[in-house]
Design a protein around this motif. Structure first.
Motif, PDB file in Angstrom:
ATOM      1  N   THR A   1       0.831  -1.204   0.000  1.00 30.31           N
ATOM      2  CA  THR A   1       0.000   0.000   0.000  1.00 30.31           C
ATOM      3  C   THR A   1       0.866   1.255   0.000  1.00 30.31           C
ATOM      4  O   THR A   1       2.013   1.239   0.453  1.00 30.31           O
ATOM      5  CB  THR A   1      -0.936   0.032   1.217  1.00 30.31           C
ATOM      6  N   ARG A   2       0.279   2.362  -0.445  1.00 29.30           N
ATOM      7  CA  ARG A   2       1.022   3.616  -0.541  1.00 29.30           C
ATOM      8  C   ARG A   2       1.277   4.249   0.824  1.00 29.30           C
ATOM      9  O   ARG A   2       2.140   5.129   0.941  1.00 29.30           O
ATOM     10  CB  ARG A   2       0.244   4.601  -1.407  1.00 29.30           C
ATOM     11  N   VAL A   3       0.559   3.811   1.883  1.00 28.27           N
ATOM     12  CA  VAL A   3       0.761   4.420   3.205  1.00 28.27           C
ATOM     13  C   VAL A   3       1.770   3.645   4.049  1.00 28.27           C
ATOM     14  O   VAL A   3       2.040   4.016   5.178  1.00 28.27           O
ATOM     15  CB  VAL A   3      -0.579   4.511   3.973  1.00 28.27           C
ATOM     16  N   ARG A   4       2.342   2.578   3.492  1.00 29.53           N
ATOM     17  CA  ARG A   4       3.218   1.726   4.287  1.00 29.53           C
ATOM     18  C   ARG A   4       4.475   2.453   4.741  1.00 29.53           C
ATOM     19  O   ARG A   4       5.065   2.104   5.780  1.00 29.53           O
ATOM     20  CB  ARG A   4       3.610   0.486   3.484  1.00 29.53           C
ATOM     21  N   THR A   5       4.927   3.469   3.992  1.00 32.89           N
ATOM     22  CA  THR A   5       6.177   4.156   4.334  1.00 32.89           C
ATOM     23  C   THR A   5       6.065   4.945   5.632  1.00 32.89           C
ATOM     24  O   THR A   5       7.073   5.359   6.193  1.00 32.89           O
ATOM     25  CB  THR A   5       6.581   5.115   3.205  1.00 32.89           C
ATOM     26  N   ARG A   6       4.849   5.150   6.119  1.00 33.30           N
ATOM     27  CA  ARG A   6       4.672   5.894   7.370  1.00 33.30           C
ATOM     28  C   ARG A   6       4.980   5.039   8.598  1.00 33.30           C
ATOM     29  O   ARG A   6       5.207   5.582   9.670  1.00 33.30           O
ATOM     30  CB  ARG A   6       3.222   6.380   7.503  1.00 33.30           C
ATOM     31  N   PHE A   7       4.953   3.715   8.438  1.00 30.37           N
ATOM     32  CA  PHE A   7       4.893   2.849   9.612  1.00 30.37           C
ATOM     33  C   PHE A   7       6.068   1.881   9.686  1.00 30.37           C
ATOM     34  O   PHE A   7       6.754   1.625   8.694  1.00 30.37           O
ATOM     35  CB  PHE A   7       3.572   2.074   9.611  1.00 30.37           C
ATOM     36  N   GLY A   8       6.254   1.345  10.904  1.00 29.28           N
ATOM     37  CA  GLY A   8       7.300   0.358  11.164  1.00 29.28           C
ATOM     38  C   GLY A   8       6.689  -0.977  11.548  1.00 29.28           C
ATOM     39  O   GLY A   8       6.019  -1.627  10.736  1.00 29.28           O
ATOM     40  N   PRO A   9       6.887  -1.442  12.804  1.00 26.89           N
ATOM     41  CA  PRO A   9       6.305  -2.721  13.237  1.00 26.89           C
ATOM     42  C   PRO A   9       4.783  -2.691  13.142  1.00 26.89           C
ATOM     43  O   PRO A   9       4.158  -1.655  13.404  1.00 26.89           O
ATOM     44  CB  PRO A   9       6.766  -2.840  14.692  1.00 26.89           C
ATOM     45  N   SER A  10       4.193  -3.799  12.754  1.00 28.35           N
ATOM     46  CA  SER A  10       2.747  -3.821  12.563  1.00 28.35           C
ATOM     47  C   SER A  10       2.188  -5.204  12.845  1.00 28.35           C
ATOM     48  O   SER A  10       2.858  -6.219  12.639  1.00 28.35           O
ATOM     49  CB  SER A  10       2.390  -3.396  11.133  1.00 28.35           C
TER      50      SER A  10
END
Length: 522
Positions: free
Chosen positions: A278-287
């Motif tokens: 997804t295009r928003v993945r760069t905002r996040f780390g561990p999930s």
């Protein structure tokens, strides 16, 4: 250090060591306990710098680092945590034995210090055991005066042993507190969902509560799409929720099969994991991506991403979050079932009212109309005849209004109207909000059976225009709408007529609006 000097040093250090040992276990908050341990160790041994590295039990690398003697600016310059694959940091991870190095530069096991780390030569290190498990390692470097000695190492070993006990107690306390918070959170979600929230509000409640409990950057709920993917339908994110809702995991994504199959997915770094597309993945780390399913029914997926470079989720956190997701899914199913029961009760009540209106009110009104009509015929011409005719007309209008109400009661509120009658009523209901009152409406003839497209669409367009014109006209307090499917057009064809009348002021200033009449072949 020998003879009296050694005894003197021990004598001066013993009370301080005992005080430190006793103080280490005074706090049950784990982060506070760990910071206190490293600060105490540095103070006891005269070290400039201290570090306590927590080992990830699954990956075997350092997952957290508590430091003493380093400013935040210095920590930022050092960069990310060491992997532990090499150097003395990795040595203590691979072989958890006490370590004393006088010269790091000369020791073949050393790989040097990270760029930005303050200069240091000597190092002390001891493992911290909690029961029989290696929890982490305690490192000290940069002796303020002289070099580290065996006495320093002995002191550090005693402190490390006591630290293991304190950490074990703090972990038990933290685990109990954490489990309690998740249980309370799940109970709060269940209570909130069973109070009759809408589906959208229910999903937001689950996402927001889970985000707070997990310490995540966002709480996200995804649901399957008709195309075979998954779409983010709800997002709770205090920092920047923009652009998250509506994001779609396209069919064919590596994680999609697991998510649609109801399997949890755990991600170490959303920004770099190739499975994340997804295009928003760069905002996040561990999930964590957890299925919301109950009784084999997949409602969706609960995703709890943390910020970039935040600590990864522990095994305990994954377990508690998975249990929360199962409980939340069950609550969503129960809430949906409760809403269905309440909706069914409303439908049954509406159906009963409609039957009562039809069986009692309409028949009595019709019987009264027949009696008045019979009386009018016997009375003959005159004032009484005119009054009776008006009464008959009023009763006929009332019967039409009641029949319209019966039809509206029989229509499910959430269902889109299908016939002309239902679509006219929907337009009337929409206009009520603008006008501030409900227009009256009556139908003549079997409008649903007789009127078809394109006449139906044109009639609805004319109705919208007439109602909008009534809304703009000053002084309007009532609007009457009539749809008559029994008329004959001047050319003899069967037609349908729409008449809209209001009591507003005309353009010439007179009272009573000009009726809007529209008719067409049906």
């Amino acid at each position: 250090m020998t003879g009296d000097g050694a005894d003197d040093a021990a004598g001066h250090g013993l009370p301080q060591l005992l005080e430190a040992v006793l103080s280490v276990g005074t706090d049950l908050e784990l982060p506070t306990t760990l910071q206190h341990i490293v600060d105490t160790a540095a103070e006891l041994t005269g070290a400039r710098y201290g570090a306590l590295g927590v080992i990830d039990p699954e990956g075997g690398a350092l997952s957290e680092l508590y430091t003493s003697g380093l400013s935040q600016e210095e920590r930022d310059r050092i960069g990310p945590l060491p992997s532990g694959a090499s150097g003395v940091v990795g040595l203590l991870i691979r072989d958890p034995q006490p370590l004393l190095i006088h010269d790091l530069d000369a020791d073949p096991r050393s790989s040097g210090v990270p760029e930005g780390h303050p200069e240091t030569r000597s190092l002390l290190g001891v493992p911290i055991l909690v029961d029989t498990e290696v929890f982490g390692n305690l490192y000290l470097s940069g002796k303020r005066e002289g070099v580290f000695t065996e006495e320093d190492l002995a002191v550090l070993r005693i402190l490390g042993s006591q630290a293991g006990i304190a950490i074990g107690n703090a972990r038990l306390y933290e685990s109990a507190r954490q489990r309690e918070r998740w249980i309370e959170g799940a109970a709060a979600v269940t209570t909130a969902l069973l109070t009759g929230q809408s589906a959208r509000d229910a999903l937001m409640t689950v996402a927001e509560q889970a985000r707070i409990l997990a310490g995540a950057s966002a709480g996200v709920v995804l649901q399957p799409t008709d195309e075979g993917g998954m779409e983010i339908v709800t997002a709770s994110a205090p920092d920047d929720p923009g652009g998250i809702v509506g994001t779609v995991i396209a069919p064919g994504s590596p994680v999609l099969a697991q998510l649609l199959g109801g399997e949890p997915v755990f991600i170490e770094d959303s920004a770099t994991d190739p499975r994340m597309t997804t295009r928003v993945r760069t905002r996040f780390g561990p999930s964590m991506m957890l299925p919301l399913q109950s009784g084999g029914r997949l409602i969706g997926t609960l995703a709890l991403p943390r910020r970039r470079r935040d600590r990864p989720y522990t095994a305990a956190e994954r377990l508690l979050a998975s249990q929360f997701a199962s409980q939340a899914a069950l609550a969503l199913v129960l809430a949906d079932a409760q809403q269905n029961r309440e909706r069914l009760a409303v439908y049954e009540d509406r159906d009963r009212i409609a039957r009562d209106l039809h069986d009692l009110v309409v028949q009595r009104l019709f019987a009264t109309e027949m009696m008045l009509e019979s009386t009018r015929r016997r009375a003959g011409a005159g004032e009484a005849d005119e009054l009776l005719s008006r009464a008959v007309d009023e009763l006929d209008s009332t019967i039409q209004e009641v029949r319209t109400a019966i039809f509206a009661l029989q229509q499910p509120p959430a269902q889109a109207p299908t016939g002309l009658r239902g679509r006219v009523l929907a337009e009337i209901a929409g206009a009520s909000a603008l006008l501030g009152f409900p227009p009256s409406v009556r139908f003549r003839g079997a409008v649903d059976a007789l009127v078809r497209e394109p006449a139906e669409g044109r009639l609805l367009a004319a109705l919208r225009g007439a109602l909008a014109a009534a809304h703009r006209r000053p002084g309007v307090t009532s609007v009457e709408v009539e749809v008559d499917a029994t008329v004959r057009l001047p050319d003899g064809r069967a037609g349908v007529r729409l008449t809209v009348t209001d009591d507003g002021r005309r353009e010439d200033g007179g009272a009573g609006g000009t009726p809007v009449v529209w008719e067409a072949p049906r």
